[in-house]
Design a protein around this motif. Structure first.
Motif, PDB file in Angstrom:
ATOM      1  N   SER A   1      33.473   7.997  38.556  1.00  0.00           N
ATOM      2  CA  SER A   1      32.081   8.128  39.006  1.00  0.00           C
ATOM      3  C   SER A   1      31.505   6.823  39.541  1.00  0.00           C
ATOM      4  CB  SER A   1      31.206   8.679  37.889  1.00  0.00           C
ATOM      5  OG  SER A   1      31.238   7.825  36.772  1.00  0.00           O
ATOM      6  N   SER A   2      31.911   5.701  38.983  1.00  0.00           N
ATOM      7  CA  SER A   2      31.355   4.425  39.430  1.00  0.00           C
ATOM      8  C   SER A   2      32.299   3.651  40.351  1.00  0.00           C
ATOM      9  CB  SER A   2      31.007   3.551  38.219  1.00  0.00           C
ATOM     10  OG  SER A   2      32.176   3.303  37.468  1.00  0.00           O
ATOM     11  N   ASN A   3      33.485   4.184  40.616  1.00  0.00           N
ATOM     12  CA  ASN A   3      34.479   3.499  41.441  1.00  0.00           C
ATOM     13  C   ASN A   3      35.159   4.489  42.365  1.00  0.00           C
ATOM     14  OD1 ASN A   3      34.671   0.674  40.202  1.00  0.00           O
ATOM     15  ND2 ASN A   3      34.844   1.998  38.413  1.00  0.00           N
TER      16      ASN A   3
ATOM     17  N   LEU B   1      39.621  -2.271  35.848  1.00  0.00           N
ATOM     18  CA  LEU B   1      38.417  -1.492  35.585  1.00  0.00           C
ATOM     19  C   LEU B   1      38.079  -1.590  34.106  1.00  0.00           C
ATOM     20  CD1 LEU B   1      39.386   1.712  37.591  1.00  0.00           C
ATOM     21  CD2 LEU B   1      37.802  -0.077  38.314  1.00  0.00           C
TER      22      LEU B   1
ATOM     23  N   ASP C   1      34.660   1.420  29.866  1.00  0.00           N
ATOM     24  CA  ASP C   1      33.521   2.340  29.985  1.00  0.00           C
ATOM     25  C   ASP C   1      33.412   2.950  31.386  1.00  0.00           C
ATOM     26  OD1 ASP C   1      32.700  -0.090  31.112  1.00  0.00           O
ATOM     27  OD2 ASP C   1      30.637   0.121  30.414  1.00  0.00           O
ATOM     28  N   ALA C   2      33.968   2.312  32.398  1.00  0.00           N
ATOM     29  CA  ALA C   2      33.922   2.828  33.770  1.00  0.00           C
ATOM     30  C   ALA C   2      34.919   3.968  33.977  1.00  0.00           C
ATOM     31  CB  ALA C   2      34.211   1.713  34.766  1.00  0.00           C
ATOM     32  N   VAL C   3      35.872   4.109  33.063  1.00  0.00           N
ATOM     33  CA  VAL C   3      36.902   5.139  33.197  1.00  0.00           C
ATOM     34  C   VAL C   3      36.923   6.081  31.989  1.00  0.00           C
ATOM     35  CG1 VAL C   3      38.327   3.777  34.766  1.00  0.00           C
ATOM     36  CG2 VAL C   3      38.681   3.582  32.312  1.00  0.00           C
TER      37      VAL C   3
END
Length: 111
Positions: free
Chosen positions: A6-8, A17, A20-22
């Motif tokens: 969602s953020s990448n 990464l 929390d980003a994954v």
């Protein structure tokens, strides 16, 4: 294959990464699938999706691997500009599980 969280968008191999980003399952797309599908009847093709943590960067890959996601019976769907989505036709064997590395363990390799 493109992997997007969602953020990448479209994560390039080797890109670090944060955990929390994954934490949520990525979106997977296949680019250039028309070249592949020209050799096969795309309607009958089923694939397996696996995401595995090969452990800490620089360690022996022969052990300590963690399965983060495993799904069978995955089909290509919805071609647009030679980009296909994936259709998960059955429940995954292993639902996507975000990373949970030990404190201070350093970067892990996902494939």
């Amino acid at each position: 294959m493109n992997v997007s969280f969602s953020s990448n968008d479209n994560v390039e191999p080797g890109t670090p990464l944060a955990a929390d980003a994954v934490s949520s399952a990525p979106t997977l797309t296949v680019v250039g699938a028309s070249n592949f599908s020209a050799s096969f009847d795309n309607e009958d093709q089923k694939f397996t999706v696996a995401m595995v943590d090969a452990d800490i960067v620089g360690t022996d890959e022969s052990g300590n691997q963690t399965r983060h996601w495993l799904a069978n019976n995955v089909e290509l769907s919805g071609e647009e500009d030679d980009v296909y989505g994936l259709n998960f036709t059955t429940a995954p064997i292993t639902n996507y599980a975000g990373p949970g590395p030990a404190e201070g363990s350093g970067p892990h390799r996902m494939f």
